[in-house]
Design a protein around this motif. Structure first.
Motif, PDB file in Angstrom:
ATOM      1  N   VAL A  31       0.831  -0.979   0.056  1.00 36.08           N
ATOM      2  CA  VAL A  31      -0.139   0.028   0.076  1.00 36.08           C
ATOM      3  C   VAL A  31       1.000   1.280   0.144  1.00 36.08           C
ATOM      4  CG1 VAL A  31      -1.669   1.147   1.376  1.00 36.08           C
ATOM      5  CG2 VAL A  31      -1.792  -1.368   1.330  1.00 36.08           C
ATOM      6  N   PRO A  32       0.649   2.075  -0.973  1.00 34.02           N
ATOM      7  CA  PRO A  32       1.497   3.175  -1.043  1.00 34.02           C
ATOM      8  C   PRO A  32       1.046   4.308   0.137  1.00 34.02           C
ATOM      9  CG  PRO A  32       0.651   2.942  -3.159  1.00 34.02           C
ATOM     10  CD  PRO A  32      -0.169   1.769  -2.332  1.00 34.02           C
ATOM     11  N   LEU A  33       2.144   4.569   0.806  1.00 32.68           N
ATOM     12  CA  LEU A  33       1.869   5.393   1.939  1.00 32.68           C
ATOM     13  C   LEU A  33       1.189   6.797   1.686  1.00 32.68           C
ATOM     14  CD1 LEU A  33       5.198   5.101   4.074  1.00 32.68           C
ATOM     15  CD2 LEU A  33       3.098   3.860   4.555  1.00 32.68           C
ATOM     16  N   VAL A  34       1.309   7.443   0.543  1.00 30.34           N
ATOM     17  CA  VAL A  34       0.424   8.551   0.208  1.00 30.34           C
ATOM     18  C   VAL A  34      -0.793   8.286  -0.113  1.00 30.34           C
ATOM     19  CG1 VAL A  34       0.927   8.283  -2.262  1.00 30.34           C
ATOM     20  CG2 VAL A  34       0.856  10.458  -1.306  1.00 30.34           C
ATOM     21  N   GLY A  35      -1.283   7.141  -0.147  1.00 31.46           N
ATOM     22  CA  GLY A  35      -2.635   6.664  -0.352  1.00 31.46           C
ATOM     23  C   GLY A  35      -3.418   6.569   1.178  1.00 31.46           C
ATOM     24  N   LEU A  36      -2.513   6.602   1.999  1.00 37.07           N
ATOM     25  CA  LEU A  36      -2.881   6.588   3.457  1.00 37.07           C
ATOM     26  C   LEU A  36      -3.141   7.980   3.856  1.00 37.07           C
ATOM     27  CD1 LEU A  36      -1.103   3.480   4.786  1.00 37.07           C
ATOM     28  CD2 LEU A  36      -3.331   3.313   4.129  1.00 37.07           C
ATOM     29  N   GLY A  37      -2.532   9.082   3.050  1.00 40.25           N
ATOM     30  CA  GLY A  37      -2.408  10.290   3.749  1.00 40.25           C
ATOM     31  C   GLY A  37      -1.278  10.358   4.297  1.00 40.25           C
ATOM     32  N   ILE A  38      -0.309   9.899   4.269  1.00 36.65           N
ATOM     33  CA  ILE A  38       1.108   9.837   5.106  1.00 36.65           C
ATOM     34  C   ILE A  38       2.141  10.359   3.935  1.00 36.65           C
ATOM     35  CG2 ILE A  38       2.926   8.607   6.190  1.00 36.65           C
ATOM     36  CD1 ILE A  38       0.510   6.764   7.083  1.00 36.65           C
ATOM     37  N   THR A  39       2.593  11.380   4.134  1.00 31.93           N
ATOM     38  CA  THR A  39       3.761  11.924   3.465  1.00 31.93           C
ATOM     39  C   THR A  39       5.114  12.226   4.058  1.00 31.93           C
ATOM     40  OG1 THR A  39       3.059  14.302   3.916  1.00 31.93           O
ATOM     41  CG2 THR A  39       1.940  13.217   1.822  1.00 31.93           C
ATOM     42  N   GLY A  40       6.175  12.018   3.565  1.00 36.24           N
ATOM     43  CA  GLY A  40       7.454  12.135   4.205  1.00 36.24           C
ATOM     44  C   GLY A  40       8.305  11.164   3.460  1.00 36.24           C
ATOM     45  N   ASN A  41       9.580  11.220   3.874  1.00 36.60           N
ATOM     46  CA  ASN A  41      10.672  10.319   3.316  1.00 36.60           C
ATOM     47  C   ASN A  41      10.976   9.033   3.922  1.00 36.60           C
ATOM     48  OD1 ASN A  41      11.214  12.443   1.417  1.00 36.60           O
ATOM     49  ND2 ASN A  41      12.425  13.590   2.862  1.00 36.60           N
ATOM     50  N   LYS A  42      10.646   8.965   5.301  1.00 37.49           N
ATOM     51  CA  LYS A  42      11.208   7.892   6.062  1.00 37.49           C
ATOM     52  C   LYS A  42      10.465   7.809   7.207  1.00 37.49           C
ATOM     53  CE  LYS A  42      15.440   5.499   7.733  1.00 37.49           C
ATOM     54  NZ  LYS A  42      16.975   5.651   8.214  1.00 37.49           N
ATOM     55  N   PHE A  43      10.052   6.583   7.816  1.00 38.03           N
ATOM     56  CA  PHE A  43       9.034   6.462   8.958  1.00 38.03           C
ATOM     57  C   PHE A  43       9.467   5.162   9.673  1.00 38.03           C
ATOM     58  CE2 PHE A  43       6.741   8.167   5.127  1.00 38.03           C
ATOM     59  CZ  PHE A  43       6.081   9.315   5.820  1.00 38.03           C
ATOM     60  N   ASP A  44       9.262   5.411  11.047  1.00 41.30           N
ATOM     61  CA  ASP A  44       9.395   4.247  11.963  1.00 41.30           C
ATOM     62  C   ASP A  44       8.258   3.513  11.979  1.00 41.30           C
ATOM     63  OD1 ASP A  44      11.951   5.131  12.897  1.00 41.30           O
ATOM     64  OD2 ASP A  44      11.149   6.707  14.084  1.00 41.30           O
TER      65      ASP A  44
END
Length: 564
Positions: A413-426
């Protein structure tokens, strides 16, 4: 309103009616005999409803009231004073609301939804839940499709959070995740003293209700309807009938050579009551014959990933299905261990050697109905959404990926599709209470059949930060408050609130080159460092008090997290 209340006999003019007389919705001795409905537009009915509601709160002491079958208030040929169905319905609800006062909680159920706005505090927005995998799916779908009502018109009620067997632990966790992420009413109907300890722990991670209104990302994604049909890869062979039916039970009805031509014809889908068997409960059989084309040029079966499935739809209550006399599947249980799965979509793998490619085949379905409508009632899949997300705290999300199928599935699932933007995530696995590898552009996983992955996601920062705790499904929404990093002291501090007395753990993502020091807290805590470089703080069971804690960090050797 039931017969034994005396109201129908004393006030027949209060009842909704059609040309042939007052409407009788049902006859239930345990309810009081014949069941009628009141005309909410009648002034005397409104006064009676007001008085009843006032008695409920003042004399009986209730502050929570659920009203079911509200759609029955919108029937009949006419209403008092010429009001419309919607106007009469709202008049009745208004009388109940006024009688209850402003502090009692009113839950609507089985209701025309939009016309109840302004009078109810909560609303059941879907069908009843059942404690089986199929019985979770219609409520999950309704929670997704009707989420726009939640915290706008009322609080959504997706129906009870059930976790008891025969649900597997993973299935119970999936449903708990969806209920928690929805932020809707969280009601338990399991026998709590008899629940296994691990199931009670699932429920504990959903309370208190998180103040969120999560959404399903793929709520309106469609898929072709194929039932009843045989599916081999992308090829679909539809089973168009004619269908033959008979009541009763005989093992011979499942054999390929049995001749069913003397049986009565029946439409599929449809309850058998509507096909001339009103009130019938018990066993019955469906049979049909169908022809398949010659065997495809390449093998069909597990060896090439093209296993053949027969998709039937939904059957009330239990079934076992035979193709050419070979049993290919069963859903629910027959007497004496009867268990209904009337909401479950039937999809069974068919052994390739059970099929007669290039010739005639026989499908036989044995059905048992334990009460109410029975039979092969739907061919619609109506798969619930598989991706859900809620933001429990600013830029701290919890996402759930659900596999509703009977086979393992790879998802990305693309993170942008979840409304999550950024470069790196924990990332943090909520049910395993363990950190996951960092994310960049997508959340990818292999989901087991009837399984789910619930993940907390937080943008990576150049300092330690909390990424997950064992307290609640929705991370960041319930227990972690006042989190702060003091750069001068290299110290992370926070308060863990709303604890419930169980053992408790906090997982912290730590940048490379930093190692944990001492944890200082209101209650003794232990510090451990994982091979991934993450730090876990743990507390033993306590009295549930808030814990103010801090942990300092020192410069380490510069080794990257995950390669210690």
């Amino acid at each position: 309103m039931t017969e034994r209340s005396g109201i129908p006999a004393a006030h027949p003019d209060w009842l909704l009616r059609r040309a042939e007389g007052p409407i009788v919705w049902d006859t239930r001795e345990d309810w009081g005999g014949k069941v009628y409905s009141l005309d909410g537009s009648h002034p005397q009915v409104q006064q009676w409803l007001f008085d009843l509601a006032r008695r409920v709160v003042q004399e009986w002491g209730y502050d929570y009231l659920k009203i079911d079958f509200l759609l029955w208030a919108t029937a009949g040929d006419a209403h008092y004073g010429g009001l419309t169905h919607a106007e009469a319905y709202r008049k009745g609800l208004a009388a109940i609301r006024e009688g209850l006062g402003t502090e009692a909680f009113l839950l609507g159920c089985g209701a025309p939804l939009q016309h109840a706005v302004g009078y109810v505090n909560g609303m059941r927005i879907g069908t009843d839940v059942d404690a089986n995998w199929g019985g979770l799916q219609a409520p999950a779908r309704a929670a997704a499709l009707r989420r726009f009502y939640h915290r706008a018109a009322w609080l959504n009620d997706p129906d009870c959070l059930v976790v008891r067997p025969p649900l597997a632990a993973a299935e119970a966790q999936a449903w708990a995740s969806l209920v928690a992420l929805s932020g809707g009413l969280t009601l338990f109907s399991d026998n709590l003293p008899k629940l296994p300890h691990d199931r009670v722990a699932i429920l504990q991670r959903t309370l208190p209700v998180a103040p969120v209104a999560g959404r399903a990302v793929d709520a309106f994604a469609g898929e072709p309807e194929v039932a009843p049909g045989l599916v081999a890869g992308t090829e679909v062979y539809r089973l168009g009938g004619p269908w033959r039916f008979r009541t009763g039970d005989d093992p011979g009805y499942g054999r390929r050579e049995y001749d069913e031509q003397a049986w009565e014809p029946i439409a599929v889908p449809g309850n058998w009551e509507a096909a001339g068997h009103p009130g019938y409960d018990g066993y019955a059989w469906y049979r049909t014959r169908f022809t398949l084309p010659p065997l495809p040029s390449r093998p069909v079966g597990p060896s090439d990933g093209r296993t053949v499935y027969i998709e039937l739809g939904k059957i009330d209550d239990a079934d076992e299905t035979f193709v050419n006399g070979v049993k290919v599947g069963q859903t629910g249980e027959f007497p004496p261990r009867y268990r209904s799965e009337w909401q479950t979509y039937r999809r069974y793998a068919v052994p390739d050697d059970a099929l007669n490619w290039g010739g005639e085949n026989v499908l036989a379905v044995r059905v048992y109905d334990g009460g109410g409508p029975g039979g092969w009632w739907s061919v619609r899949r109506e798969r619930p959404p598989g991706t859900w997300v809620a933001e429990g705290a600013p830029r701290w999300w919890t996402a759930a990926l659900v596999n509703w199928d009977e086979e393992a599935r790879d998802v990305a699932v693309p993170l942008v599709g979840l409304g999550i933007t950024g470069n790196k995530f924990d990332a943090y696995d909520v049910w395993r209470n363990a950190p996951l590898p960092d994310l960049t552009t997508k959340l990818a996983a292999r989901l087991e059949p009837r399984g789910a992955l619930t993940v907390a996601i937080r943008p990576t920062v150049a300092r330690p930060q909390v990424i997950g705790t064992t307290r609640h499904v929705v991370q960041g929404a319930v227990d972690i408050t006042d989190e702060a990093w003091e750069a001068a002291r290299r110290t992370l501090r926070a308060t863990s609130a709303n604890l419930d007395g169980r053992a408790y753990a906090v997982t912290i993502a730590v940048p490379r080159g930093m190692r944990p020091g001492v944890c200082k807290a209101d209650l003794p805590c232990t510090v451990s460092r994982l091979a991934s470089g993450h730090v876990v703080l743990k507390w033993e069971p306590s009295d549930g008090r808030d814990i103010h804690w801090e942990i300092n960090f020192r410069q380490g050797t510069g080794v990257r997290r995950g390669k210690d």
